[in-house]
Design a protein around this motif. Structure first.
Motif, mmCIF file in Angstrom:
data_model
loop_
_atom_site.group_PDB
_atom_site.id
_atom_site.type_symbol
_atom_site.label_atom_id
_atom_site.label_comp_id
_atom_site.label_asym_id
_atom_site.label_seq_id
_atom_site.Cartn_x
_atom_site.Cartn_y
_atom_site.Cartn_z
ATOM 1 N N GLY A 111 0.786 -1.093 0.045
ATOM 2 C CA GLY A 111 0.225 -0.151 0.028
ATOM 3 C C GLY A 111 0.672 1.067 -0.002
ATOM 4 N N LEU A 112 0.351 2.183 -0.864
ATOM 5 C CA LEU A 112 1.175 3.529 -0.932
ATOM 6 C C LEU A 112 0.554 4.524 -0.506
ATOM 7 C CD1 LEU A 112 3.067 1.351 -2.767
ATOM 8 C CD2 LEU A 112 3.688 3.550 -4.274
ATOM 9 N N CYS A 113 1.013 5.553 0.380
ATOM 10 C CA CYS A 113 0.558 6.765 0.834
ATOM 11 C C CYS A 113 1.370 7.775 0.444
ATOM 12 C CB CYS A 113 0.222 6.700 2.310
ATOM 13 S SG CYS A 113 -0.989 5.544 2.706
ATOM 14 N N PHE A 114 0.754 8.904 -0.199
ATOM 15 C CA PHE A 114 1.502 10.165 -0.590
ATOM 16 C C PHE A 114 1.006 11.253 0.169
ATOM 17 C CE2 PHE A 114 2.486 12.899 -4.755
ATOM 18 C CZ PHE A 114 3.726 13.587 -4.013
ATOM 19 N N TYR A 115 2.091 11.572 1.198
ATOM 20 C CA TYR A 115 1.568 12.929 1.882
ATOM 21 C C TYR A 115 2.431 13.986 1.328
ATOM 22 C CZ TYR A 115 0.907 9.190 5.495
ATOM 23 O OH TYR A 115 0.545 8.252 6.106
ATOM 24 N N ILE A 197 6.587 9.723 0.546
ATOM 25 C CA ILE A 197 5.753 8.381 0.305
ATOM 26 C C ILE A 197 6.158 7.268 0.996
ATOM 27 C CG2 ILE A 197 5.174 6.906 -1.717
ATOM 28 C CD1 ILE A 197 5.696 8.984 -3.780
ATOM 29 N N SER A 198 4.850 6.697 1.673
ATOM 30 C CA SER A 198 5.514 5.453 2.380
ATOM 31 C C SER A 198 4.880 4.528 1.665
ATOM 32 C CB SER A 198 4.569 5.821 3.705
ATOM 33 O OG SER A 198 3.286 5.454 3.885
ATOM 34 N N VAL A 199 5.603 3.228 1.710
ATOM 35 C CA VAL A 199 5.321 2.035 0.972
ATOM 36 C C VAL A 199 5.267 0.762 2.025
ATOM 37 C CG1 VAL A 199 5.986 0.380 -0.676
ATOM 38 C CG2 VAL A 199 6.584 2.819 -1.051
ATOM 39 N N GLN A 200 4.039 0.672 2.501
ATOM 40 C CA GLN A 200 3.655 -0.421 3.540
ATOM 41 C C GLN A 200 3.629 -2.051 2.822
ATOM 42 O OE1 GLN A 200 0.007 1.681 3.511
ATOM 43 N NE2 GLN A 200 1.598 3.336 3.450
ATOM 44 N N PHE A 201 4.277 -2.675 3.186
ATOM 45 C CA PHE A 201 4.435 -4.219 3.024
ATOM 46 C C PHE A 201 3.494 -5.005 3.919
ATOM 47 C CE2 PHE A 201 8.101 -2.399 0.733
ATOM 48 C CZ PHE A 201 7.975 -2.704 -0.240
#
Length: 207
Positions: A111-115, A197-201
């Motif tokens: 899942g990717l989140c763009f702050y 950007i956080s990439v959550q595995f």
């Protein structure tokens, strides 16, 4: 518009370091975190690529009597879907191998989140949809772009929050009971910060 600063080691071709340098901290209640600053070199160039190429979406959610925009952009890649850059596939596979003995299964989704700036945030929560609500599990987060603090506190509060700055290729892995006994958040800030950007595995069934 905010200025996007870069780190000396965060430009160039993306490359992963050794996971053996991760430092573990026991949080209590069976929860722990592993933190590895600068796991991914070239992270700022990867940030720019993902910010431009990922099909980001804006979600809206009901809050009381209103429908409001979620304060960050989102993207999700499920099991079997091609990730937007080969180094992310390598990162997922390396994490799966390193934590195989403890986790007992691979990481399968991203899942990717763009702050986009300091106005984007995520409120206190745990990944308790699915198996994370009842079983020990892991969520690994790779951070790209400008650093933002990840705060952690015992579920329900009552203790000072642990503050972990994350950006420029830093990695944090939340394990054990962390998702069900602790909460985490990215708070808003009035400081002039660039995008992150956080990439959550995550393994199967954890969201």
């Amino acid at each position: 518009m905010t200025h996007q600063q870069t780190s000396l080691f965060a430009t160039g071709a993306p490359a992963l370091g050794s996971l053996d340098r991760a430092r573990r901290t026991a949080l209590g209640h069976g929860a722990w975190i592993d933190v590895l600053p600068g796991w991914l070199s070239g992270a700022d160039d990867l940030f720019a690529e993902l910010a431009d190429r990922v099909p980001w979406r804006e979600e809206r959610r009901a809050m009381y009597d209103n429908v409001v925009a979620v304060p960050r952009l989102l993207a999700h890649y499920g099991a079997g879907e091609e990730l937007p850059d080969p180094v992310l596939t390598e990162a997922r596979d390396r994490l799966s191998g390193h934590y195989a003995a403890e986790l007992g299964e691979p990481f399968v989704s991203a899942g990717l989140c763009f702050y986009r700036d300091g106005r984007d945030s995520v409120a206190w929560h745990g990944d308790r949809f699915g198996r994370g609500a009842t079983h020990d599990t892991m969520v690994a987060i790779l951070s790209l772009g400008e650093p933002r603090p990840l705060l952690l506190r015992p579920r329900g509060g009552g203790a000072p929050a642990t503050r972990v700055p994350l950006g420029h290729g830093d990695l944090i892995v939340m394990g054990g009971s962390c998702q069900r006994t602790w909460d985490h958040a990215i708070p808003k800030t009035r400081s002039a910060v660039g995008g992150r950007i956080s990439v959550q595995f995550r393994p199967r069934g954890v969201a």
